[in-house]
Design a protein around this motif. Sequence first.
Motif, short mmCIF file in Angstrom:
data_model
loop_
_atom_site.label_atom_id
_atom_site.label_comp_id
_atom_site.label_asym_id
_atom_site.label_seq_id
_atom_site.Cartn_x
_atom_site.Cartn_y
_atom_site.Cartn_z
N ILE A 91 -5.03 3.45 -33.50
CA ILE A 91 -4.99 2.99 -32.11
C ILE A 91 -4.19 1.69 -32.00
N ASN A 92 -4.51 0.73 -32.84
CA ASN A 92 -3.83 -0.56 -32.75
C ASN A 92 -2.35 -0.46 -33.10
N SER A 93 -2.02 0.32 -34.12
CA SER A 93 -0.61 0.48 -34.48
C SER A 93 0.14 1.27 -33.42
N SER A 94 -0.53 2.20 -32.76
CA SER A 94 0.10 2.96 -31.68
C SER A 94 0.40 2.06 -30.49
N LEU A 95 -0.54 1.18 -30.17
CA LEU A 95 -0.31 0.24 -29.08
C LEU A 95 0.86 -0.70 -29.40
N LEU A 96 0.89 -1.19 -30.64
CA LEU A 96 1.98 -2.07 -31.04
C LEU A 96 3.31 -1.32 -31.04
N ALA A 97 3.31 -0.10 -31.57
CA ALA A 97 4.55 0.69 -31.60
C ALA A 97 5.06 0.95 -30.18
N ALA A 98 4.15 1.20 -29.25
CA ALA A 98 4.55 1.41 -27.86
C ALA A 98 5.15 0.15 -27.27
N GLN A 99 4.54 -0.98 -27.56
CA GLN A 99 5.07 -2.26 -27.05
C GLN A 99 6.45 -2.53 -27.63
N LEU A 100 6.60 -2.33 -28.94
CA LEU A 100 7.90 -2.53 -29.57
C LEU A 100 8.90 -1.46 -29.15
N GLY A 101 8.39 -0.34 -28.67
CA GLY A 101 9.25 0.75 -28.20
C GLY A 101 9.62 0.63 -26.74
N GLY A 102 9.18 -0.44 -26.07
CA GLY A 102 9.61 -0.70 -24.70
C GLY A 102 8.73 -0.14 -23.62
N VAL A 103 7.47 0.15 -23.90
CA VAL A 103 6.60 0.78 -22.91
C VAL A 103 6.36 -0.12 -21.70
N GLU A 104 6.44 -1.41 -21.87
CA GLU A 104 6.18 -2.33 -20.77
C GLU A 104 7.45 -2.76 -20.03
N LEU A 105 8.59 -2.18 -20.41
CA LEU A 105 9.85 -2.52 -19.75
C LEU A 105 10.04 -1.68 -18.49
N THR A 106 10.79 -2.24 -17.56
CA THR A 106 11.11 -1.52 -16.33
C THR A 106 12.56 -1.80 -15.94
N GLY A 107 13.08 -0.98 -15.04
CA GLY A 107 14.37 -1.23 -14.43
C GLY A 107 15.52 -1.29 -15.41
N GLU A 108 16.43 -2.27 -15.16
CA GLU A 108 17.64 -2.40 -15.95
C GLU A 108 17.36 -2.71 -17.41
#
Length: 749
Positions: free
Chosen positions: A201-218
Amino acid sequence: MAVRLGICRLGCRDLFMRRQVCSWKRLNIYFIILSIFLVIQVVTASTCPVYNILYYLPIDRYCTASQENNPLLQQDGLPKFTQICAEQVVPAIQKLTADFDRNRQEVEEKLQVFGADAEITWEDVFNPLEIGGSKLSYAWSVVNHLMSVKNSDELRSAYQQIQPLVIETSTKLAQSRVIYDAIKRLNQSKRKLDEAQYRIINSSLLAAQLGGVELTGEKKEQFNNNRLQMAKLSMDFSNNLLDSIKSFNIILTDKKDVDGLPSSLLQLMALNAQQDKTNVNADTGPWKLTLDIPCYEPFMKHSKQRELRQRLYMAFITKASYGQYDNSDMIENIRNLRQENAKILGFKNFADKSLKSKMAQDVTEVMTLIRNLKLKSKSAATQELHDLKEFANSNGFHGDLSHWDLPYWSERRREQLFNFSEEELRPYFPLGRVLQGLFSLTSFLFGVKIKPADGKVEIWHEDVRFFDILNEQGDHIASFYLDPFTRPAEKRGGAWMDTQLGKSELLKTKPVAYLVCNQRPPIEGVPSLMTFREVETLFHEFGHGLQHMLTTISYADAAGINNIEWDAVELPSQLMENWVYDKNTMATISGHYQTGETLPKHLFDQLIKARKYNAGLSMLRQLYFSALDMELHTSTDPWMDVMKRVSEEYTIMKPLPEDRFPCSFQHIFAGGYSAGYYSYKWAEVMSADAFEAFQEVGLTNRDKVAIVGKRFKDTVLAMGGGMHPKKVFQNFRGRDPSPDALLKLYGLS
């Protein structure tokens, strides 16, 4: 959530393409040829399996793009390698990515139904993702594997066409806000989960963050475009290196040009020339010299022709740095894209981003380790180089030593100091005997049995072997392929372990590994005779394989090597190398290919002494690579300036102005070691300390050694990514790792 769509290649030793055009006309010819062989077999009552004949036909002999017959989609067992061709890659991956994306959408739709107060379970999130991603992971891993061991222009073309689709599809999953939020809710729920599940769970959350899950737009669009570009550049980098190595050779015809070369090298060089359809033999030539490591390294150590050594060395340090295979600009493009994406995510530089998922806390901690080891090794390296110069001058060499002189004179000095040569050891290490001893050691330490299973599965080359691993009760628990020999025309250099299947209780799969080396093949009835370094390499890669195959974690995302912090992943591989210096092990892995005699005691004793020979120079070389990698990913200076600056601090003999080593630094520009090459030394601290646990009970006390082996199996090998590596090490050793054992190992304490 971590779907393994990339190629997970471990291992690593120092730093190829048959055309495959599919047509019905050619297929008809092949079927006629095959029919003739069938008739011959019936008439002669031959016991030779007909399928062996197929390896001499192009890989596309069964080429078909129809989905119902596509072997990449037939995943009821291990890959049908004899049926796979480049033309099948694109349609198979197109279908599987579409299925994968549809599964993601279905998971998202189900998760969106959950109310704010509803409890989300592991089975709601991770099970459907593991099932939905398994088929694409299976096929893509096969394609990646063939790119490394059976490369061709057609396969490259298919790969380049379909790779962007795979990246786009996996990016959609990594950036799924619905799934990301569901995992966060699962992490905060009161439902009891085990340690491995929390790790995932923790590594998946980190991987998502490093994979740009919280990015938007340009920012999100730019981030994703950069990822696509980086993936293409990395593959181009690797292809350029392979083609650069393949394009260079020197044909020798004069007997004096091969004066001093061992017979094993002459045989290999003659075999190289024979591939060009020339009538040759090892005694009369011609001989073909290449940059392939099994050819390059012994030539540099034994050739008496200084001008030829210089010519070969200059070609080696300028690989992939000029002409149509030039990686120079590619390096800067990869660095810039990595830096840009790191900043988009809020990191100062790419190294900071890379270390976010590793054991090391930050760049400062990494550089502290590197510099501390440098302080211990640089003075020793300086003295070693001084002694080598004095030795050369006292033995007829005049003037200053150049870079192409070091291997030659280093080998001469080793022979004088320890009264043996590397070539003198080679006859004692035929591959079959080494494997027998390696398997015996593995059975003794870890309570498993390894049995040949050749013919049980399809293979990609006739030299490939297949083995099953059984537990103490005789149950089959894992398997592995072994591809041991060099094939410069289609197989990349080096050595590595890769995964074909991982352990999964949900999918009911058992681990299957690829173990790949690049040693000299059998020649003219003589078996493959290994250098001692190649023996160490085989033990190293097998250590990686053991961690993959002996895992007890039931979740695919944390089983085996998955979810292990990268700077800890070399622990079992480097520990296994130590066993080749154990007397009992040596008695099982050595046996002269003609007499069966094990390595004589006087040679073994000298081998132990020689282990510390030039240890300072060897250590400093690895520290130079580690520091260069870290500096390339923290600095914005041009890579040539970075290389010059780092070499001033970490080398005794400075690189030549022509040196373009980063252009072939595949580990960091086309592998998994970017801003992570230091992992070899980080993990070696742990591996040396771990092996000392065996030494402390006495290596001759086999009962106690077996107890320590079981503890290592139950911790390091069993837990994989299901527990933080620091805790895994503490469970094995009873404390944190200390660098003292590593310094003692190299005689630098």
